[in-house]
Structures are given as structure tokens and as C-alpha cells.
Design a protein around this motif. Structure first.
Motif, PDB file in Angstrom:
ATOM      1  N   ILE A 266      76.314   8.005 -18.282  1.00  0.00           N
ATOM      2  CA  ILE A 266      76.370   6.642 -17.739  1.00  0.00           C
ATOM      3  C   ILE A 266      77.655   6.426 -16.964  1.00  0.00           C
ATOM      4  O   ILE A 266      77.664   5.816 -15.889  1.00  0.00           O
ATOM      5  CB  ILE A 266      76.243   5.623 -18.892  1.00  0.00           C
ATOM      6  CG1 ILE A 266      74.838   5.703 -19.521  1.00  0.00           C
ATOM      7  CG2 ILE A 266      76.518   4.206 -18.393  1.00  0.00           C
ATOM      8  CD1 ILE A 266      74.689   4.898 -20.789  1.00  0.00           C
ATOM      9  N   LEU A 267      78.767   6.947 -17.503  1.00  0.00           N
ATOM     10  CA  LEU A 267      80.053   6.810 -16.820  1.00  0.00           C
ATOM     11  C   LEU A 267      80.026   7.508 -15.463  1.00  0.00           C
ATOM     12  O   LEU A 267      80.554   6.993 -14.474  1.00  0.00           O
ATOM     13  CB  LEU A 267      81.163   7.402 -17.697  1.00  0.00           C
ATOM     14  CG  LEU A 267      82.572   7.383 -17.120  1.00  0.00           C
ATOM     15  CD1 LEU A 267      83.039   5.955 -16.886  1.00  0.00           C
ATOM     16  CD2 LEU A 267      83.533   8.113 -18.053  1.00  0.00           C
ATOM     17  N   MET A 268      79.409   8.676 -15.396  1.00  0.00           N
ATOM     18  CA  MET A 268      79.334   9.426 -14.145  1.00  0.00           C
ATOM     19  C   MET A 268      78.536   8.675 -13.075  1.00  0.00           C
ATOM     20  O   MET A 268      78.754   8.877 -11.883  1.00  0.00           O
ATOM     21  CB  MET A 268      78.697  10.796 -14.382  1.00  0.00           C
ATOM     22  CG  MET A 268      79.594  11.793 -15.073  1.00  0.00           C
ATOM     23  SD  MET A 268      78.742  13.369 -15.289  1.00  0.00           S
ATOM     24  CE  MET A 268      80.067  14.374 -15.944  1.00  0.00           C
ATOM     25  N   CYS A 269      77.622   7.846 -13.510  1.00  0.00           N
ATOM     26  CA  CYS A 269      76.813   7.082 -12.560  1.00  0.00           C
ATOM     27  C   CYS A 269      77.592   5.922 -11.962  1.00  0.00           C
ATOM     28  O   CYS A 269      77.129   5.289 -11.005  1.00  0.00           O
ATOM     29  CB  CYS A 269      75.556   6.543 -13.241  1.00  0.00           C
ATOM     30  SG  CYS A 269      74.377   7.825 -13.740  1.00  0.00           S
ATOM     31  N   GLY A 270      78.758   5.614 -12.509  1.00  0.00           N
ATOM     32  CA  GLY A 270      79.535   4.473 -12.037  1.00  0.00           C
ATOM     33  C   GLY A 270      80.269   4.757 -10.750  1.00  0.00           C
ATOM     34  O   GLY A 270      80.431   5.911 -10.324  1.00  0.00           O
ATOM     35  N   ALA A 271      80.727   3.701 -10.122  1.00  0.00           N
ATOM     36  CA  ALA A 271      81.407   3.829  -8.831  1.00  0.00           C
ATOM     37  C   ALA A 271      82.782   4.463  -8.967  1.00  0.00           C
ATOM     38  O   ALA A 271      83.274   5.092  -8.038  1.00  0.00           O
ATOM     39  CB  ALA A 271      81.528   2.447  -8.180  1.00  0.00           C
ATOM     40  N   HIS A 272      83.440   4.278 -10.121  1.00  0.00           N
ATOM     41  CA  HIS A 272      84.792   4.800 -10.303  1.00  0.00           C
ATOM     42  C   HIS A 272      84.794   5.842 -11.425  1.00  0.00           C
ATOM     43  O   HIS A 272      85.623   5.810 -12.327  1.00  0.00           O
ATOM     44  CB  HIS A 272      85.762   3.670 -10.646  1.00  0.00           C
ATOM     45  CG  HIS A 272      85.783   2.568  -9.614  1.00  0.00           C
ATOM     46  ND1 HIS A 272      86.350   2.748  -8.375  1.00  0.00           N
ATOM     47  CD2 HIS A 272      85.275   1.307  -9.640  1.00  0.00           C
ATOM     48  CE1 HIS A 272      86.211   1.629  -7.673  1.00  0.00           C
ATOM     49  NE2 HIS A 272      85.569   0.749  -8.408  1.00  0.00           N
ATOM     50  N   CYS A 273      83.848   6.780 -11.323  1.00  0.00           N
ATOM     51  CA  CYS A 273      83.671   7.732 -12.416  1.00  0.00           C
ATOM     52  C   CYS A 273      84.824   8.721 -12.534  1.00  0.00           C
ATOM     53  O   CYS A 273      84.959   9.380 -13.541  1.00  0.00           O
ATOM     54  CB  CYS A 273      82.351   8.492 -12.249  1.00  0.00           C
ATOM     55  SG  CYS A 273      82.324   9.581 -10.812  1.00  0.00           S
ATOM     56  N   ALA A 274      85.662   8.853 -11.502  1.00  0.00           N
ATOM     57  CA  ALA A 274      86.766   9.810 -11.577  1.00  0.00           C
ATOM     58  C   ALA A 274      87.847   9.347 -12.544  1.00  0.00           C
ATOM     59  O   ALA A 274      88.629  10.165 -13.035  1.00  0.00           O
ATOM     60  CB  ALA A 274      87.366  10.038 -10.194  1.00  0.00           C
ATOM     61  N   ASP A 275      87.906   8.060 -12.819  1.00  0.00           N
ATOM     62  CA  ASP A 275      88.931   7.514 -13.701  1.00  0.00           C
ATOM     63  C   ASP A 275      88.376   7.308 -15.107  1.00  0.00           C
ATOM     64  O   ASP A 275      87.261   6.823 -15.277  1.00  0.00           O
ATOM     65  CB  ASP A 275      89.443   6.176 -13.166  1.00  0.00           C
ATOM     66  CG  ASP A 275      90.026   6.305 -11.768  1.00  0.00           C
ATOM     67  OD1 ASP A 275      90.681   7.330 -11.506  1.00  0.00           O
ATOM     68  OD2 ASP A 275      89.806   5.392 -10.947  1.00  0.00           O
ATOM     69  N   MET A 276      89.174   7.680 -16.089  1.00  0.00           N
ATOM     70  CA  MET A 276      88.771   7.426 -17.469  1.00  0.00           C
ATOM     71  C   MET A 276      88.917   5.937 -17.757  1.00  0.00           C
ATOM     72  O   MET A 276      89.952   5.340 -17.442  1.00  0.00           O
ATOM     73  CB  MET A 276      89.641   8.239 -18.434  1.00  0.00           C
ATOM     74  CG  MET A 276      89.317   7.983 -19.898  1.00  0.00           C
ATOM     75  SD  MET A 276      90.209   9.080 -21.042  1.00  0.00           S
ATOM     76  CE  MET A 276      89.261  10.597 -20.857  1.00  0.00           C
ATOM     77  N   PRO A 277      87.896   5.297 -18.327  1.00  0.00           N
ATOM     78  CA  PRO A 277      87.996   3.876 -18.642  1.00  0.00           C
ATOM     79  C   PRO A 277      89.198   3.602 -19.542  1.00  0.00           C
ATOM     80  O   PRO A 277      89.468   4.374 -20.471  1.00  0.00           O
ATOM     81  CB  PRO A 277      86.684   3.587 -19.385  1.00  0.00           C
ATOM     82  CG  PRO A 277      85.739   4.642 -18.915  1.00  0.00           C
ATOM     83  CD  PRO A 277      86.581   5.864 -18.681  1.00  0.00           C
ATOM     84  N   PRO A 278      89.933   2.542 -19.280  1.00  0.00           N
ATOM     85  CA  PRO A 278      91.139   2.257 -20.070  1.00  0.00           C
ATOM     86  C   PRO A 278      90.881   2.185 -21.572  1.00  0.00           C
ATOM     87  O   PRO A 278      91.701   2.664 -22.366  1.00  0.00           O
ATOM     88  CB  PRO A 278      91.604   0.898 -19.516  1.00  0.00           C
ATOM     89  CG  PRO A 278      91.055   0.851 -18.124  1.00  0.00           C
ATOM     90  CD  PRO A 278      89.742   1.572 -18.178  1.00  0.00           C
ATOM     91  N   ARG A 279      89.754   1.593 -21.957  1.00  0.00           N
ATOM     92  CA  ARG A 279      89.470   1.475 -23.390  1.00  0.00           C
ATOM     93  C   ARG A 279      89.312   2.851 -24.024  1.00  0.00           C
ATOM     94  O   ARG A 279      89.788   3.093 -25.142  1.00  0.00           O
ATOM     95  CB  ARG A 279      88.191   0.654 -23.594  1.00  0.00           C
ATOM     96  CG  ARG A 279      87.846   0.425 -25.055  1.00  0.00           C
ATOM     97  CD  ARG A 279      86.639  -0.486 -25.211  1.00  0.00           C
ATOM     98  NE  ARG A 279      86.891  -1.813 -24.653  1.00  0.00           N
ATOM     99  CZ  ARG A 279      86.004  -2.791 -24.670  1.00  0.00           C
ATOM    100  NH1 ARG A 279      84.802  -2.610 -25.204  1.00  0.00           N
ATOM    101  NH2 ARG A 279      86.316  -3.967 -24.154  1.00  0.00           N
ATOM    102  N   LEU A 280      88.658   3.769 -23.317  1.00  0.00           N
ATOM    103  CA  LEU A 280      88.519   5.138 -23.819  1.00  0.00           C
ATOM    104  C   LEU A 280      89.861   5.856 -23.789  1.00  0.00           C
ATOM    105  O   LEU A 280      90.194   6.600 -24.713  1.00  0.00           O
ATOM    106  CB  LEU A 280      87.494   5.888 -22.976  1.00  0.00           C
ATOM    107  CG  LEU A 280      87.241   7.361 -23.328  1.00  0.00           C
ATOM    108  CD1 LEU A 280      86.715   7.477 -24.752  1.00  0.00           C
ATOM    109  CD2 LEU A 280      86.252   7.981 -22.339  1.00  0.00           C
TER     110      LEU A 280
END
Length: 201
Positions: free
Chosen positions: A67-81
Motif C-alpha cells: 500500500i505504501l508503494m502505491c502512494g505518491a511519496h513512497c520513497a520516504d518512510m512515513p514519519p510514524r513508522l
């Protein structure tokens, strides 16, 4: 950055980790953008083992990564993670293990057809990762093997920028989907036959 350079970078980072818990954001930064490749390998590899429950647990992580890879900013790790952390010893061992892995695959891969294993790969790799995670989660006998192999190949392809290997990953993924569909169809037919036999008995 070649996989040999990545291996050297991870090995150096493993030896310079500060005391205390290590945030995932710091580990992702050590990968220089290849953290998704490493996560694919780390989450998919244990699914090859015949250990009950491993695939069901790790498939959730793989689905979230898809799901993360499908996002527009998939190169960045989400801050919460990124704020989650690992014990220093576990983080160091993980980095050292990945360094040895990338040293090994350096001899087997090379950058080629890089457009298939670059940033745009997320358009098909995200949905594929999500689909393979679903197949791993399903209770199909030996159904984890092909999806896990497909995702490991995809992770290696991303790290090495090897488009030919990415095509191989997509092929294995298609085979995993066909095999799982065939096994489910056979199971459905066997169940229907058994019910019919019980009804006639």
C-alpha cells in the motif's frame, strides 16, 4: 549506488550505531533509498520456511508495504513508522546480515533495463506486493513459496537496478497467482464432489 556500495554502507553503519534503541528512520537513511528493497527481502524470506503462522503475520507487513508503494511519496518512510525503533543489537545484526546478502547478490546481478527497476516500478510493484501478500496469507498448502520468491526477486531487482530480474519477479508472481487459483479451484471441486457423495450416501 551498486549493491556492493550499499553493502559497505550498511556494514559501516552497523559498526557506528549509537547506544540505545535505533529508530527505523535511521536504518532507512543508511540504505540511501533502498530501504523498501531490504524490507521486501526481510519480510518475504521467512515466508519460505515451513513454520506455521509466519506467513500470516508477515503478510500483513507486506500488504502495508505494498500500500505504501502505491502512494505518491513512497520513497520516504512515513514519519510514524520511522519513529519506531529496534534494539541496537538487533539493528546491528540486521544491517550486517543485509550487507552480506548484498555482497552476495553483487556477483549475480548488474544494472540493466533500469527503467523497469527504478522509481516508476512502484506502479506495478505496489499492487503486486499487495497481491502476493494476500496469497501468502491464504491457507494454501505450500502457497507461500512462489509469492515469497517473487517478492524477494523484486527486492533484489530494486536494490541492483536490474530490470531483467524485475521481469523474472513479475513472471514468478504471475505463476504464483495461476498456481494459487488452480489449487483453490481443485479444492473447491474436491469439496463439491465430497458433498455430493455424502448427499448420495
Amino acid at each position: 549506488m551498486s549493491t556492493r556500495d550499499l553493502a559497505s554502507r550498511l556494514r559501516d553503519t552497523a559498526g557506528r550505531l549509537p547506544p540505545g534503541p535505533v529508530p527505523l528512520a535511521a536504518l532507512a537513511e543508511a540504505h540511501g533509498g533502498a530501504w523498501q528493497a531490504s524490507l521486501l527481502v526481510l519480510l518475504a524470506a521467512p515466508c519460505l520456511l515451513p513454520i506455521p503462522g509466519v506467513g500470516s503475520v508477515l503478510s500483513v507487513g507486506l500488504a502495508l508495504l505494498g500500500i505504501l508503494m502505491c502512494g505518491a511519496h513512497c520513497a520516504d518512510m512515513p514519519p510514524r513508522l520511522g519513529r519506531l525503533s529496534l534494539p541496537r543489537e538487533g539493528a546491528s545484526r540486521s544491517l550486517a546480515l543485509l550487507a552480506r546478502f548484498y555482497d552476495f547478490i553483487y556477483r549475480l546481478t548488474r544494472p540493466r533495463m533500469t527503467s523497469l527497476a527504478g522509481p516508476h516500478a512502484r506502479w506495478w510493484l505496489g499492487p503486486m506486493t499487495l497481491l502476493m501478500a494476500v496469497l501468502i496469507f491464504l491457507p494454501i498448502p505450500f502457497g507461500n513459496v512462489l509469492p515469497a520468491v517473487a517478492l524477494m526477486l523484486a527486492g533484489v531487482a530494486l536494490a541492483a537496478r536490474d530490470g531483467a530480474l524485475m521481469l523474472a519477479s513479475l513472471g514468478v508472481g504471475a505463476g504464483a497467482l495461476a498456481a494459487s487459483a488452480g489449487l483453490m479451484a481443485l479444492g473447491w471441486q474436491a469439496g463439491a464432489t465430497l458433498l455430493a457423495w455424502v448427499g448420495l450416501a
